[in-house]
Design a protein around this motif. Structure first.
Motif, PDB file in Angstrom:
ATOM      1  N   ARG A 206      75.359  44.778  18.929  1.00  0.00           N
ATOM      2  CA  ARG A 206      75.254  43.617  18.050  1.00  0.00           C
ATOM      3  C   ARG A 206      76.183  42.536  18.586  1.00  0.00           C
ATOM      4  NH1 ARG A 206      73.808  44.182  12.693  1.00  0.00           N
ATOM      5  NH2 ARG A 206      74.106  41.917  12.670  1.00  0.00           N
ATOM      6  N   THR A 207      75.763  41.290  18.489  1.00  0.00           N
ATOM      7  CA  THR A 207      76.587  40.164  18.924  1.00  0.00           C
ATOM      8  C   THR A 207      76.855  39.253  17.733  1.00  0.00           C
ATOM      9  OG1 THR A 207      75.591  40.242  21.131  1.00  0.00           O
ATOM     10  CG2 THR A 207      76.791  38.240  20.535  1.00  0.00           C
ATOM     11  N   LEU A 208      78.134  38.934  17.512  1.00  0.00           N
ATOM     12  CA  LEU A 208      78.502  38.036  16.428  1.00  0.00           C
ATOM     13  C   LEU A 208      78.230  36.591  16.825  1.00  0.00           C
ATOM     14  CD1 LEU A 208      81.890  39.674  15.316  1.00  0.00           C
ATOM     15  CD2 LEU A 208      79.569  40.139  14.494  1.00  0.00           C
ATOM     16  N   GLU A 209      78.289  35.701  15.842  1.00  0.00           N
ATOM     17  CA  GLU A 209      77.976  34.295  16.089  1.00  0.00           C
ATOM     18  C   GLU A 209      78.907  33.661  17.113  1.00  0.00           C
ATOM     19  OE1 GLU A 209      77.909  32.217  12.403  1.00  0.00           O
ATOM     20  OE2 GLU A 209      76.094  33.221  11.665  1.00  0.00           O
ATOM     21  N   ASP A 210      80.145  34.149  17.198  1.00  0.00           N
ATOM     22  CA  ASP A 210      81.094  33.572  18.142  1.00  0.00           C
ATOM     23  C   ASP A 210      81.025  34.232  19.518  1.00  0.00           C
ATOM     24  OD1 ASP A 210      82.226  36.028  17.655  1.00  0.00           O
ATOM     25  OD2 ASP A 210      84.073  35.265  16.768  1.00  0.00           O
ATOM     26  N   GLY A 211      80.045  35.117  19.709  1.00  0.00           N
ATOM     27  CA  GLY A 211      79.839  35.720  21.020  1.00  0.00           C
ATOM     28  C   GLY A 211      80.465  37.083  21.208  1.00  0.00           C
ATOM     29  N   ARG A 212      81.285  37.516  20.260  1.00  0.00           N
ATOM     30  CA  ARG A 212      81.873  38.847  20.393  1.00  0.00           C
ATOM     31  C   ARG A 212      80.787  39.918  20.270  1.00  0.00           C
ATOM     32  NH1 ARG A 212      86.307  38.959  15.913  1.00  0.00           N
ATOM     33  NH2 ARG A 212      84.824  37.493  14.966  1.00  0.00           N
ATOM     34  N   ARG A 213      80.904  40.941  21.100  1.00  0.00           N
ATOM     35  CA  ARG A 213      79.888  41.995  21.160  1.00  0.00           C
ATOM     36  C   ARG A 213      80.480  43.325  20.716  1.00  0.00           C
ATOM     37  NH1 ARG A 213      77.503  44.473  26.810  1.00  0.00           N
ATOM     38  NH2 ARG A 213      79.763  44.646  27.122  1.00  0.00           N
TER      39      ARG A 213
END
Length: 253
Positions: free
Chosen positions: A60-67
Motif C-alpha cells: 500500500r502507498t500513502l498519499e505522501d508516497g510512503r510505502r
C-alpha cells in the motif's frame, strides 16, 4: 506449476489424479519485468495468479508516497482471490524481479472447486497459509525488535522458498534492497543496514552478492521467537477423517 505443486505437497500428498485436475484448470502464462505493476490499486482484477518464477510484493502507498509492503510473494504463491467477487483491488502488486505467472479465469477456478473436494482443500490451505503470514506480519511490526523482525522475516522467506523448491537449503537468494526490507518491517534503510551488520558480526548470517546464508538457524529462530507452526507446513492426514466423523479439525497441522 512445479513450485505450486511443491508448495501444496507440504500440506498433503497430491495424488496424480488430483494434480491432473489442477493442471487442467486452464492457465494462461504471462511475464512481468522487474518493477512492473501486476495489479494496481483501484483496478478490478479479472484473473487469479500463480507465480511460477520470481518474486513479487504486495503493498500500500500513502498519499505522501510512503510505502508499506504487506508481504512478499514467492514461486508457488496464488493471488488475488478477490477476483472471484470482482472487487476493486485495495492494494498493489509489483514484480520485484522478472516474474513469470499463470493466470486463471475465476469461472474456471470455481468450476474446478465444485468438481473436486480435494482440489478445493488444497487451494483452501493456500489461502489459510497466506492469512497466517499476514497475521504474523502484524505481530512482527507491532511487537518485535529490529533484529527480531529481520531474523523472523529471513527465516520465514527461507522456509517458504525451500518449500517451493523442494529443498532444505540454509542459503537464501534474497533479491531485496535495504529499502524493500525497511518498507516491509517498518524500519529505516539505515536501521536495517546497521542491524544486519550486527547480525553478521554476531555470526547469525552471512551476505554475499544477493545471497543470505543463515549460519545458525536454531539460534536465529530462538533470538527471533520464530515458530514455523504459523506456516502450516506439517501435512494434514486425510485418513483421520471420514464421512462418518462429524468433527472438523480446529487447526491445520
Amino acid at each position: 506449476m512445479h513450485a505450486f505443486r511443491n508448495r501444496l505437497a507440504q500440506y498433503s500428498d497430491i495424488p496424480d489424479k488430483v494434480w491432473n485436475v489442477i493442471q487442467d484448470i486452464g492457465t494462461k502464462p504471462g511475464h512481468f519485468k522487474a518493477g512492473a505493476d501486476i495489479i494496481r490499486v483501484g483496478e478490478i482484477t479479472d484473473s487469479l495468479f500463480i507465480i511460477s518464477t520470481g518474486w513479487a510484493t504486495r503493498f500500500r502507498t500513502l498519499e505522501d508516497g510512503r510505502r508499506q509492503i504487506v508481504n512478499f510473494m514467492l514461486p508457488g504463491d496464488i493471488f488475488d482471490l478477490q477476483a472471484l467477487a470482482r472487487m476493486e483491488a485495495d492494494h498493489s502488486v509489483s514484480a520485484l524481479t522478472d516474474v513469470s505467472i499463470l493466470s486463471i479465469s475465476p469461472q474456471k477456478f470455481i468450476r474446478k472447486m465444485r468438481e473436486s473436494g480435494e482440489v478445493s482443500s488444497a487451494f483452501w490451505w493456500a489461502a489459510v497459509q497466506e492469512e497466517s503470514i499476514l497475521r504474523e506480519q502484524a505481530v512482527r511490526l507491532g511487537r518485535r525488535s529490529a533484529r527480531e523482525r529481520i531474523g523472523h522475516l529471513l527465516l520465514e522467506l527461507q522456509r517458504r522458498m525451500n518449500g517451493a523448491l523442494g529443498s532444505n537449503a540454509e542459503q537464501l537468494s534474497l533479491p531485496l534492497t535495504r529499502v524493500d526490507l525497511a518498507d516491509a518491517l517498518g524500519l529505516t534503510p539505515v536501521h536495517v543496514s546497521r542491524t544486519m551488520s550486527a547480525m553478521r558480526s554476531a555470526g547469525l548470517i552471512e551476505e554475499h552478492r544477493g545471497l543470505v546464508l543463515i549460519r545458525d538457524r536454531q539460534r536465529l529462530a530462538r533470538l527471533s521467537h520464530f515458530d514455523p507452526d504459523y506456516l502450516h507446513l506439517r501435512k494434514l492426514d486425510y485418513s483421520r477423517f471420514s464421512e462418518d466423523t462429524p468433527d472438523v479439525p480446529s487447526k491445520v497441522v
